[in-house]
Design a protein around this motif. Structure first.
Motif, PDB file in Angstrom:
ATOM      1  N   ALA A 273       0.836  -1.202   0.000  1.00 49.72           N
ATOM      2  CA  ALA A 273       0.000   0.000   0.000  1.00 49.72           C
ATOM      3  C   ALA A 273       0.867   1.247   0.000  1.00 49.72           C
ATOM      4  O   ALA A 273       1.909   1.299   0.655  1.00 49.72           O
ATOM      5  CB  ALA A 273      -0.923   0.016   1.213  1.00 49.72           C
ATOM      6  N   SER A 274       0.420   2.238  -0.749  1.00 50.60           N
ATOM      7  CA  SER A 274       1.081   3.538  -0.755  1.00 50.60           C
ATOM      8  C   SER A 274       0.123   4.653  -0.351  1.00 50.60           C
ATOM      9  O   SER A 274       0.547   5.758  -0.043  1.00 50.60           O
ATOM     10  CB  SER A 274       1.664   3.829  -2.142  1.00 50.60           C
TER      11      SER A 274
ATOM     12  N   GLN B  24      -8.815   3.960   7.619  1.00 46.96           N
ATOM     13  CA  GLN B  24      -9.406   2.892   8.417  1.00 46.96           C
ATOM     14  C   GLN B  24      -8.696   1.558   8.201  1.00 46.96           C
ATOM     15  O   GLN B  24      -8.476   0.796   9.139  1.00 46.96           O
ATOM     16  CB  GLN B  24     -10.897   2.758   8.091  1.00 46.96           C
ATOM     17  N   ARG B  25      -8.321   1.264   6.962  1.00 47.51           N
ATOM     18  CA  ARG B  25      -7.651  -0.016   6.717  1.00 47.51           C
ATOM     19  C   ARG B  25      -6.273  -0.042   7.360  1.00 47.51           C
ATOM     20  O   ARG B  25      -5.809  -1.091   7.810  1.00 47.51           O
ATOM     21  CB  ARG B  25      -7.560  -0.298   5.219  1.00 47.51           C
ATOM     22  N   PHE B  26      -5.604   1.124   7.414  1.00 50.18           N
ATOM     23  CA  PHE B  26      -4.294   1.184   8.051  1.00 50.18           C
ATOM     24  C   PHE B  26      -4.425   0.898   9.550  1.00 50.18           C
ATOM     25  O   PHE B  26      -3.576   0.230  10.154  1.00 50.18           O
ATOM     26  CB  PHE B  26      -3.657   2.555   7.818  1.00 50.18           C
ATOM     27  N   ILE B  27      -5.509   1.387  10.148  1.00 50.02           N
ATOM     28  CA  ILE B  27      -5.769   1.098  11.558  1.00 50.02           C
ATOM     29  C   ILE B  27      -5.944  -0.404  11.762  1.00 50.02           C
ATOM     30  O   ILE B  27      -5.407  -0.994  12.710  1.00 50.02           O
ATOM     31  CB  ILE B  27      -7.020   1.856  12.046  1.00 50.02           C
ATOM     32  N   VAL B  28      -6.695  -1.046  10.855  1.00 52.16           N
ATOM     33  CA  VAL B  28      -6.919  -2.487  10.957  1.00 52.16           C
ATOM     34  C   VAL B  28      -5.590  -3.242  10.876  1.00 52.16           C
ATOM     35  O   VAL B  28      -5.323  -4.165  11.657  1.00 52.16           O
ATOM     36  CB  VAL B  28      -7.882  -2.969   9.853  1.00 52.16           C
ATOM     37  N   VAL B  29      -4.738  -2.846   9.927  1.00 51.37           N
ATOM     38  CA  VAL B  29      -3.438  -3.509   9.764  1.00 51.37           C
ATOM     39  C   VAL B  29      -2.592  -3.351  11.025  1.00 51.37           C
ATOM     40  O   VAL B  29      -1.986  -4.318  11.521  1.00 51.37           O
ATOM     41  CB  VAL B  29      -2.691  -2.934   8.541  1.00 51.37           C
ATOM     42  N   GLN B  30      -2.540  -2.144  11.560  1.00 53.46           N
ATOM     43  CA  GLN B  30      -1.746  -1.903  12.771  1.00 53.46           C
ATOM     44  C   GLN B  30      -2.280  -2.690  13.958  1.00 53.46           C
ATOM     45  O   GLN B  30      -1.508  -3.209  14.774  1.00 53.46           O
ATOM     46  CB  GLN B  30      -1.730  -0.401  13.077  1.00 53.46           C
ATOM     47  N   GLN B  31      -3.605  -2.803  14.046  1.00 51.00           N
ATOM     48  CA  GLN B  31      -4.203  -3.578  15.135  1.00 51.00           C
ATOM     49  C   GLN B  31      -3.855  -5.060  15.002  1.00 51.00           C
ATOM     50  O   GLN B  31      -3.575  -5.738  15.995  1.00 51.00           O
ATOM     51  CB  GLN B  31      -5.728  -3.396  15.125  1.00 51.00           C
ATOM     52  N   LEU B  32      -3.869  -5.575  13.778  1.00 50.51           N
ATOM     53  CA  LEU B  32      -3.495  -6.977  13.568  1.00 50.51           C
ATOM     54  C   LEU B  32      -2.048  -7.218  13.992  1.00 50.51           C
ATOM     55  O   LEU B  32      -1.728  -8.248  14.604  1.00 50.51           O
ATOM     56  CB  LEU B  32      -3.685  -7.362  12.098  1.00 50.51           C
ATOM     57  N   GLN B  33      -1.179  -6.274  13.676  1.00 54.12           N
ATOM     58  CA  GLN B  33       0.219  -6.409  14.091  1.00 54.12           C
ATOM     59  C   GLN B  33       0.335  -6.423  15.614  1.00 54.12           C
ATOM     60  O   GLN B  33       1.090  -7.215  16.183  1.00 54.12           O
ATOM     61  CB  GLN B  33       1.054  -5.270  13.503  1.00 54.12           C
TER      62      GLN B  33
ATOM     63  N   CYS C  47       3.561   2.788   2.682  1.00 56.80           N
ATOM     64  CA  CYS C  47       2.997   2.633   4.024  1.00 56.80           C
ATOM     65  C   CYS C  47       3.864   1.742   4.911  1.00 56.80           C
ATOM     66  O   CYS C  47       3.576   1.582   6.100  1.00 56.80           O
ATOM     67  CB  CYS C  47       1.585   2.060   3.950  1.00 56.80           C
ATOM     68  N   GLY C  48       4.901   1.148   4.346  1.00 54.71           N
ATOM     69  CA  GLY C  48       5.804   0.295   5.116  1.00 54.71           C
ATOM     70  C   GLY C  48       7.242   0.614   4.780  1.00 54.71           C
ATOM     71  O   GLY C  48       7.549   1.650   4.187  1.00 54.71           O
ATOM     72  N   ASN C  49       8.128  -0.295   5.142  1.00 55.87           N
ATOM     73  CA  ASN C  49       9.552  -0.055   4.884  1.00 55.87           C
ATOM     74  C   ASN C  49      10.211  -1.195   4.119  1.00 55.87           C
ATOM     75  O   ASN C  49      11.434  -1.278   4.050  1.00 55.87           O
ATOM     76  CB  ASN C  49      10.302   0.181   6.205  1.00 55.87           C
ATOM     77  N   LEU C  50       9.409  -2.080   3.535  1.00 57.92           N
ATOM     78  CA  LEU C  50       9.961  -3.210   2.795  1.00 57.92           C
ATOM     79  C   LEU C  50       9.898  -2.950   1.295  1.00 57.92           C
ATOM     80  O   LEU C  50       8.990  -2.268   0.806  1.00 57.92           O
ATOM     81  CB  LEU C  50       9.199  -4.494   3.125  1.00 57.92           C
ATOM     82  N   THR C  51      10.860  -3.498   0.563  1.00 54.81           N
ATOM     83  CA  THR C  51      10.894  -3.386  -0.894  1.00 54.81           C
ATOM     84  C   THR C  51      11.003  -4.778  -1.506  1.00 54.81           C
ATOM     85  O   THR C  51      11.388  -5.741  -0.833  1.00 54.81           O
ATOM     86  CB  THR C  51      12.082  -2.529  -1.358  1.00 54.81           C
ATOM     87  N   PHE C  52      10.688  -4.872  -2.790  1.00 53.89           N
ATOM     88  CA  PHE C  52      10.677  -6.176  -3.451  1.00 53.89           C
ATOM     89  C   PHE C  52      12.057  -6.601  -3.947  1.00 53.89           C
ATOM     90  O   PHE C  52      12.314  -7.783  -4.113  1.00 53.89           O
ATOM     91  CB  PHE C  52       9.683  -6.153  -4.615  1.00 53.89           C
TER      92      PHE C  52
END
Length: 338
Positions: free
Chosen positions: A140-141, A151-160, A172-177
């Motif tokens: 996600a960007s 709202q989806r970012f909140i859901v992702v953070q809560q899952l973490q 939205c993160g710090n990983l690259t392919f």
């Protein structure tokens, strides 16, 4: 989207797409994008040929059109002949999904011949599953540009926070392919968060489900579109929907269970060998945009009938027919959407 639409029966035998306005008078269809269409900058509809269609095209949700692009759509009454969007009640199905006919999956599932296990696909799928090393991936960007994205970012953070291993790629993160590439990287994960940037927007299902999850061989966890909309088009038993759980804690517990129970996890792949050849694992072909494939087929099937049809109210079609959740300017976060 200039180029040639494949000469395939599903695309009506092929069409040419161009940005060159010199072909305006000869075109069977003229497509206007939602975010750039302005009434005072559009051609006079009286100059439209009787067998030429003016098409309103949107790839975004109703929320994005209303609040991000500030579209009221009040001044487009009886201007366009056809709509082309992700909604299934559009004239042309503009959903971004692989190059197949509508309801292809359900048609194949009804065939008893296709219910038999495919000896070639099943071992390949089990091998892909065995090589997975990650739990959940998300790309996600758009982290906060729309209300749904927040709202989806909140859901992702809560899952973490609940102990689910979610790896985030993109802005939205710090990983690259890296050199491995997009789809091979996602193939290493058991699940993919097919989280849209709209809340319960009708039919708003994008490449996150079709390509990022299904093509890479990850099980999609869907958030955003109503479950009934996903069930209309996705193979049964192929996805996990957020709305099936009473809380994030319940969802997190279920994902942890599937992570350790390979028998339960593998059930989400059973549809693949019942429908051999569909959504091949680790094979992302350069499909021509499905919207224009559908438009080409629609043109070949009925362009001569457009002179008597217009969309009476684009506002009623696009805004009034969507859900209250989708069109709320601000949405207070709830652990579960109703």
């Amino acid at each position: 989207m200039p180029g040639e639409i494949p000469k395939h029966p599903l695309c009506g035998g092929g069409c040419t797409v161009t940005h060159d306005r010199a072909y305006f008078d000869d075109a069977d269809a003229v497509v206007f994008m939602m975010k750039s269409a302005k009434r005072n900058d559009l051609p006079d509809p009286k100059k439209r040929r009787p067998n030429q269609a003016f098409v309103w095209w949107s790839r975004e949700s109703a929320w994005t059109a209303k609040y991000l692009y500030r579209k009221s759509l009040d001044d487009f009454d009886d201007y366009f002949n056809w709509t082309m969007t992700h909604r299934r009640d559009s004239d042309v199905n503009g959903m971004l999904y692989p190059f197949v006919a509508r309801d292809f999956v359900k048609t194949r599932l009804k065939s008893e011949d296709q219910r038999k296990d495919n000896q070639e696909m099943e071992p390949k799928i089990r091998d892909v599953i065995a090589r997975k090393t990650g739990v959940v991936a998300w790309v996600a960007s758009n982290c906060a540009l729309t209300e749904g994205a927040k709202q989806r970012f909140i859901v992702v953070q809560q899952l973490q926070r609940l102990g689910v291993g979610v790896d985030i790629y993109g802005h939205c993160g710090n990983l690259t392919f890296g050199s491995k590439g997009f789809y091979p990287t996602l193939a290493d994960y058991k699940f993919y968060l097919a989280f849209e940037n709209g809340v319960h927007c009708r039919g708003y299902i994008t490449e996150k489900l079709w390509f990022n999850a299904f093509y890479s061989g990850a099980v999609p966890i869907v958030w955003g579109p109503p479950k009934s909309d996903v069930e209309e088009i996705a193979p049964p038993g192929s996805f996990i929907h957020y709305d099936d759980f009473n809380s994030l804690e319940e969802l997190a517990k279920y994902l942890k269970h599937l992570d350790t129970d390979m028998g339960a996890y593998t059930k989400y792949f059973a549809w693949r060998w019942k429908i051999p050849g569909y959504y091949p694992l680790l094979e992302h072909k350069n499909h021509f945009d499905n919207a224009f494939c559908e438009l080409c087929r629609f043109i070949k099937g009925g362009v001569n009938q457009v002179s008597h049809k217009t969309v009476p109210s684009l506002k009623k079609f696009w805004f009034d027919a969507d859900t209250d959740d989708c069109l709320k300017m601000f949405v207070k976060f709830y652990p579960k959407w109703k």
